[in-house]
Design a protein around this motif. Sequence first.
Motif, mmCIF file in Angstrom:
data_model
loop_
_atom_site.group_PDB
_atom_site.id
_atom_site.type_symbol
_atom_site.label_atom_id
_atom_site.label_comp_id
_atom_site.label_asym_id
_atom_site.label_seq_id
_atom_site.Cartn_x
_atom_site.Cartn_y
_atom_site.Cartn_z
ATOM 1 N N ALA A 19 0.823 -1.209 0.000
ATOM 2 C CA ALA A 19 0.000 0.000 0.000
ATOM 3 C C ALA A 19 0.853 1.252 0.000
ATOM 4 C CB ALA A 19 -0.925 0.011 1.208
ATOM 5 N N GLY A 20 2.008 1.176 0.580
ATOM 6 C CA GLY A 20 2.850 2.362 0.708
ATOM 7 C C GLY A 20 3.910 2.500 -0.352
ATOM 8 N N GLU A 42 7.908 12.799 4.299
ATOM 9 C CA GLU A 42 6.558 12.751 4.859
ATOM 10 C C GLU A 42 5.552 12.095 3.930
ATOM 11 O OE1 GLU A 42 5.975 16.827 5.911
ATOM 12 O OE2 GLU A 42 7.242 16.656 7.675
ATOM 13 N N GLN A 43 5.863 11.982 2.642
ATOM 14 C CA GLN A 43 4.959 11.315 1.713
ATOM 15 C C GLN A 43 4.879 9.817 2.002
ATOM 16 O OE1 GLN A 43 6.104 12.242 -2.289
ATOM 17 N NE2 GLN A 43 5.760 14.419 -2.018
ATOM 18 N N ILE A 60 2.054 8.224 11.178
ATOM 19 C CA ILE A 60 2.847 9.342 11.680
ATOM 20 C C ILE A 60 3.732 9.859 10.560
ATOM 21 C CG2 ILE A 60 4.532 10.020 13.451
ATOM 22 C CD1 ILE A 60 3.704 7.163 14.700
ATOM 23 N N ALA A 61 3.859 11.170 10.479
ATOM 24 C CA ALA A 61 4.744 11.761 9.480
ATOM 25 C C ALA A 61 6.172 11.259 9.701
ATOM 26 C CB ALA A 61 4.696 13.280 9.559
ATOM 27 N N ASN A 62 6.775 10.807 8.652
ATOM 28 C CA ASN A 62 8.154 10.334 8.689
ATOM 29 C C ASN A 62 9.072 11.547 8.794
ATOM 30 O OD1 ASN A 62 10.394 8.642 8.411
ATOM 31 N ND2 ASN A 62 9.526 7.552 6.670
ATOM 32 N N ASP A 63 10.221 11.372 9.414
ATOM 33 C CA ASP A 63 11.164 12.477 9.523
ATOM 34 C C ASP A 63 12.585 11.951 9.633
ATOM 35 O OD1 ASP A 63 11.584 11.692 12.194
ATOM 36 O OD2 ASP A 63 10.279 13.241 13.006
ATOM 37 N N LEU A 98 11.988 3.790 4.081
ATOM 38 C CA LEU A 98 13.288 4.448 4.014
ATOM 39 C C LEU A 98 13.338 5.357 2.796
ATOM 40 C CD1 LEU A 98 15.455 1.292 4.772
ATOM 41 C CD2 LEU A 98 14.621 3.016 6.393
ATOM 42 N N THR A 99 14.038 6.449 2.918
ATOM 43 C CA THR A 99 14.167 7.354 1.783
ATOM 44 C C THR A 99 15.221 6.866 0.804
ATOM 45 O OG1 THR A 99 15.707 8.694 3.041
ATOM 46 C CG2 THR A 99 13.398 9.374 3.049
ATOM 47 N N LYS A 100 16.094 5.994 1.269
ATOM 48 C CA LYS A 100 17.123 5.415 0.416
ATOM 49 C C LYS A 100 17.176 3.922 0.731
ATOM 50 C CE LYS A 100 22.060 5.610 -0.479
ATOM 51 N NZ LYS A 100 23.350 6.166 -0.051
#
Length: 159
Positions: A19-20, A42-43, A60-63, A98-100
């Motif tokens: 889903a994500g 945050e996306q 929860i917003a990722n950071d 993860l962003t990377k």
Amino acid sequence: MWLKRATIMLIACFAMMMAGQSASAYVFDPAESNNETLSEIEQKPVQVFDVAAGKVVKTIANDTGFQKMAADWVGSITDLAPQLSADESCGYVYRVPLTKPVTIKVKEISVTTADLFLFYCKDKPPLLLAFDENRKPFLFLVKADIKPFIQKVGIPALP
């Protein structure tokens, strides 16, 4: 009973992962952090899955804090978990996109993933689930202190 519950947890993790998923080639570099990078993180929010309820109970917003904690977990992996799945004492599963993508190497196993699933098992060491590019699950033992993460998420409430 435990096999049914473990299967449900793996299916739930897989469903949250599917889903994500988003097609993004963005590589996060904390040294270049600015509003644009934060909106990119945050996306892909952090999610809390309650095993007993059978659903995601918090988003929860990722950071950058979550990204650092996830990197610490990967760095603290000690081995593959001896069991095939988490047991029924694991009440919550946390999805941290993860962003990377990160590559996890343990013995002869090498798994590259863009999502980590942390299993919170009361009175037991945490477990980290990662899926490889073929969606094959790998469950790892970690020695990282996950209390700061649990406190930041707020579920479950810690004494």
